[in-house]
Design a protein around this motif. Structure first.
Motif, PDB file in Angstrom:
ATOM      1  N   TYR A 177      42.558  41.301  21.545  1.00 29.77           N
ATOM      2  CA  TYR A 177      41.631  41.839  22.539  1.00 29.77           C
ATOM      3  C   TYR A 177      40.646  42.802  21.873  1.00 29.77           C
ATOM      4  O   TYR A 177      39.450  42.782  22.161  1.00 29.77           O
ATOM      5  CB  TYR A 177      42.392  42.529  23.680  1.00 29.77           C
ATOM      6  CG  TYR A 177      41.639  42.501  24.979  1.00 29.77           C
ATOM      7  CD1 TYR A 177      41.735  41.424  25.841  1.00 29.77           C
ATOM      8  CD2 TYR A 177      40.805  43.556  25.346  1.00 29.77           C
ATOM      9  CE1 TYR A 177      41.035  41.385  27.039  1.00 29.77           C
ATOM     10  CE2 TYR A 177      40.101  43.527  26.537  1.00 29.77           C
ATOM     11  CZ  TYR A 177      40.213  42.439  27.373  1.00 29.77           C
ATOM     12  OH  TYR A 177      39.499  42.406  28.544  1.00 29.77           O
ATOM     13  N   ILE A 178      41.151  43.607  20.973  1.00 27.43           N
ATOM     14  CA  ILE A 178      40.293  44.543  20.224  1.00 27.43           C
ATOM     15  C   ILE A 178      39.233  43.765  19.440  1.00 27.43           C
ATOM     16  O   ILE A 178      38.060  44.146  19.442  1.00 27.43           O
ATOM     17  CB  ILE A 178      41.141  45.440  19.300  1.00 27.43           C
ATOM     18  CG1 ILE A 178      41.966  46.414  20.131  1.00 27.43           C
ATOM     19  CG2 ILE A 178      40.271  46.176  18.289  1.00 27.43           C
ATOM     20  CD1 ILE A 178      43.109  47.098  19.380  1.00 27.43           C
ATOM     21  N   LYS A 179      39.637  42.692  18.785  1.00 29.80           N
ATOM     22  CA  LYS A 179      38.685  41.862  18.039  1.00 29.80           C
ATOM     23  C   LYS A 179      37.619  41.293  18.972  1.00 29.80           C
ATOM     24  O   LYS A 179      36.442  41.210  18.599  1.00 29.80           O
ATOM     25  CB  LYS A 179      39.419  40.706  17.328  1.00 29.80           C
ATOM     26  CG  LYS A 179      40.221  41.143  16.128  1.00 29.80           C
ATOM     27  CD  LYS A 179      40.944  39.954  15.517  1.00 29.80           C
ATOM     28  CE  LYS A 179      41.927  40.413  14.461  1.00 29.80           C
ATOM     29  NZ  LYS A 179      42.779  39.321  13.983  1.00 29.80           N
ATOM     30  N   MET A 180      38.029  40.881  20.165  1.00 34.19           N
ATOM     31  CA  MET A 180      37.089  40.334  21.133  1.00 34.19           C
ATOM     32  C   MET A 180      36.079  41.388  21.584  1.00 34.19           C
ATOM     33  O   MET A 180      34.899  41.086  21.753  1.00 34.19           O
ATOM     34  CB  MET A 180      37.846  39.755  22.326  1.00 34.19           C
ATOM     35  CG  MET A 180      38.689  38.554  21.946  1.00 34.19           C
ATOM     36  SD  MET A 180      39.948  38.193  23.161  1.00 34.19           S
ATOM     37  CE  MET A 180      39.095  37.057  24.202  1.00 34.19           C
TER      38      MET A 180
ATOM     39  N   MET B 189      33.401  40.805  29.386  1.00 33.61           N
ATOM     40  CA  MET B 189      34.511  39.858  29.437  1.00 33.61           C
ATOM     41  C   MET B 189      35.531  40.329  30.465  1.00 33.61           C
ATOM     42  O   MET B 189      35.516  41.483  30.894  1.00 33.61           O
ATOM     43  CB  MET B 189      35.159  39.670  28.065  1.00 33.61           C
ATOM     44  CG  MET B 189      35.957  40.815  27.546  1.00 33.61           C
ATOM     45  SD  MET B 189      36.668  40.316  25.951  1.00 33.61           S
ATOM     46  CE  MET B 189      37.495  41.823  25.530  1.00 33.61           C
ATOM     47  N   GLY B 190      36.408  39.429  30.820  1.00 34.45           N
ATOM     48  CA  GLY B 190      37.444  39.741  31.791  1.00 34.45           C
ATOM     49  C   GLY B 190      38.807  39.828  31.136  1.00 34.45           C
ATOM     50  O   GLY B 190      38.919  40.124  29.947  1.00 34.45           O
ATOM     51  N   PHE B 191      39.813  39.510  31.908  1.00 37.03           N
ATOM     52  CA  PHE B 191      41.186  39.527  31.414  1.00 37.03           C
ATOM     53  C   PHE B 191      41.404  38.342  30.487  1.00 37.03           C
ATOM     54  O   PHE B 191      40.972  37.235  30.772  1.00 37.03           O
ATOM     55  CB  PHE B 191      42.161  39.461  32.588  1.00 37.03           C
ATOM     56  CG  PHE B 191      43.587  39.312  32.161  1.00 37.03           C
ATOM     57  CD1 PHE B 191      44.291  40.405  31.672  1.00 37.03           C
ATOM     58  CD2 PHE B 191      44.222  38.080  32.227  1.00 37.03           C
ATOM     59  CE1 PHE B 191      45.614  40.277  31.260  1.00 37.03           C
ATOM     60  CE2 PHE B 191      45.536  37.944  31.828  1.00 37.03           C
ATOM     61  CZ  PHE B 191      46.232  39.042  31.335  1.00 37.03           C
ATOM     62  N   LYS B 192      42.067  38.595  29.384  1.00 36.20           N
ATOM     63  CA  LYS B 192      42.494  37.543  28.458  1.00 36.20           C
ATOM     64  C   LYS B 192      43.961  37.817  28.159  1.00 36.20           C
ATOM     65  O   LYS B 192      44.316  38.943  27.835  1.00 36.20           O
ATOM     66  CB  LYS B 192      41.697  37.572  27.150  1.00 36.20           C
ATOM     67  CG  LYS B 192      40.197  37.580  27.320  1.00 36.20           C
ATOM     68  CD  LYS B 192      39.664  36.229  27.666  1.00 36.20           C
ATOM     69  CE  LYS B 192      38.145  36.282  27.678  1.00 36.20           C
ATOM     70  NZ  LYS B 192      37.535  35.273  28.464  1.00 36.20           N
ATOM     71  N   ASN B 193      44.780  36.818  28.241  1.00 35.06           N
ATOM     72  CA  ASN B 193      46.208  36.991  27.993  1.00 35.06           C
ATOM     73  C   ASN B 193      46.475  36.846  26.496  1.00 35.06           C
ATOM     74  O   ASN B 193      46.986  35.836  26.030  1.00 35.06           O
ATOM     75  CB  ASN B 193      47.012  35.973  28.797  1.00 35.06           C
ATOM     76  CG  ASN B 193      48.484  36.323  28.846  1.00 35.06           C
ATOM     77  OD1 ASN B 193      48.873  37.450  28.536  1.00 35.06           O
ATOM     78  ND2 ASN B 193      49.297  35.361  29.230  1.00 35.06           N
TER      79      ASN B 193
ATOM     80  N   ALA C 149      30.182  43.486  20.839  1.00 39.58           N
ATOM     81  CA  ALA C 149      29.214  44.472  20.375  1.00 39.58           C
ATOM     82  C   ALA C 149      28.313  43.918  19.274  1.00 39.58           C
ATOM     83  O   ALA C 149      27.244  44.457  19.038  1.00 39.58           O
ATOM     84  CB  ALA C 149      29.941  45.725  19.870  1.00 39.58           C
ATOM     85  N   LYS C 150      28.734  42.819  18.639  1.00 39.98           N
ATOM     86  CA  LYS C 150      27.967  42.267  17.521  1.00 39.98           C
ATOM     87  C   LYS C 150      27.048  41.142  17.937  1.00 39.98           C
ATOM     88  O   LYS C 150      26.317  40.606  17.127  1.00 39.98           O
ATOM     89  CB  LYS C 150      28.928  41.765  16.426  1.00 39.98           C
ATOM     90  CG  LYS C 150      29.650  42.897  15.755  1.00 39.98           C
ATOM     91  CD  LYS C 150      30.620  42.384  14.722  1.00 39.98           C
ATOM     92  CE  LYS C 150      31.358  43.569  14.117  1.00 39.98           C
ATOM     93  NZ  LYS C 150      32.490  43.147  13.304  1.00 39.98           N
ATOM     94  N   LYS C 151      27.095  40.728  19.209  1.00 39.23           N
ATOM     95  CA  LYS C 151      26.245  39.620  19.681  1.00 39.23           C
ATOM     96  C   LYS C 151      24.793  39.994  19.620  1.00 39.23           C
ATOM     97  O   LYS C 151      24.381  41.091  19.770  1.00 39.23           O
ATOM     98  CB  LYS C 151      26.625  39.227  21.115  1.00 39.23           C
ATOM     99  CG  LYS C 151      27.895  38.444  21.173  1.00 39.23           C
ATOM    100  CD  LYS C 151      28.142  37.997  22.591  1.00 39.23           C
ATOM    101  CE  LYS C 151      29.352  37.120  22.675  1.00 39.23           C
ATOM    102  NZ  LYS C 151      29.612  36.647  24.013  1.00 39.23           N
TER     103      LYS C 151
ATOM    104  N   VAL D 214      30.803  46.241  27.575  1.00 41.83           N
ATOM    105  CA  VAL D 214      30.500  47.060  26.404  1.00 41.83           C
ATOM    106  C   VAL D 214      29.009  47.353  26.440  1.00 41.83           C
ATOM    107  O   VAL D 214      28.185  46.430  26.516  1.00 41.83           O
ATOM    108  CB  VAL D 214      30.883  46.341  25.089  1.00 41.83           C
ATOM    109  CG1 VAL D 214      30.565  47.224  23.889  1.00 41.83           C
ATOM    110  CG2 VAL D 214      32.355  45.957  25.093  1.00 41.83           C
ATOM    111  N   VAL D 215      28.671  48.635  26.421  1.00 44.49           N
ATOM    112  CA  VAL D 215      27.265  49.052  26.419  1.00 44.49           C
ATOM    113  C   VAL D 215      27.034  49.984  25.235  1.00 44.49           C
ATOM    114  O   VAL D 215      27.970  50.612  24.735  1.00 44.49           O
ATOM    115  CB  VAL D 215      26.854  49.751  27.744  1.00 44.49           C
ATOM    116  CG1 VAL D 215      27.040  48.821  28.928  1.00 44.49           C
ATOM    117  CG2 VAL D 215      27.607  51.040  27.959  1.00 44.49           C
TER     118      VAL D 215
END
Length: 145
Positions: free
Chosen positions: A135-138, A125-129, A143-145, A114-115
């Motif tokens: 995933y959207i929340k992640m 981040m990579g793949f998360k199951n 973006a908020k870090k 994310v840029v």
């Protein structure tokens, strides 16, 4: 005639919610500036990377992601296929390589970066199951870090 008109309207309405994956980062930055959005760059091996294929099927093609992406992000796909049948143009291959040199030095697949509209990295981040909603929340959390 009514069926044809109805079909055309249905097709056009589906376009307004369709997801646009761009392949040119400079165009994406211009769009992000115009629309005041962040950019999601996805580094993928679409024909050899199992987690990339699963991410595409479970997240990117989900209605939840498509809806959120249309509102929130400009999407860029940097694909690195290996099969001859899926080979990209030399120009696109070079463009993706340069993008990877800047944003995917680790050579991770899949990698979601994310840029902001200027190209500054906000998170990776990579793949998360997980579910599309998780995933959207992640992505939003990056973006908020």
């Amino acid at each position: 005639m009514k069926i044809i008109i109805h079909g055309i309207l249905l097709f056009l309405s589906s376009l307004s919610f369709s997801q646009e994956w761009q392949t040119d980062f400079e165009t994406a930055k211009k769009d992000a500036t115009t629309e005041d959005k962040n950019i999601i760059i996805v580094f993928s091996g679409s024909d050899w990377c199992a987690p990339c294929i699963k991410l595409d099927k479970n997240i990117w093609k989900s209605e939840a992601f498509k809806t959120e992406a249309a509102k929130e992000w400009i999407l860029v796909k940097a694909d690195f296929p290996r099969k001859k049948a899926n080979e990209l143009s030399k120009e696109q291959t070079e463009h993706n390589r340069k993008l990877a040199e800047k944003y995917n030095i680790e050579g991770s697949f899949p990698l979601v970066v994310v840029v902001d509209k200027n190209g500054k990295v906000l998170g990776k981040m990579g793949f998360k199951n997980v579910s599309p909603d998780e995933y959207i929340k992640m992505i939003h959390a990056l973006a908020k870090k």
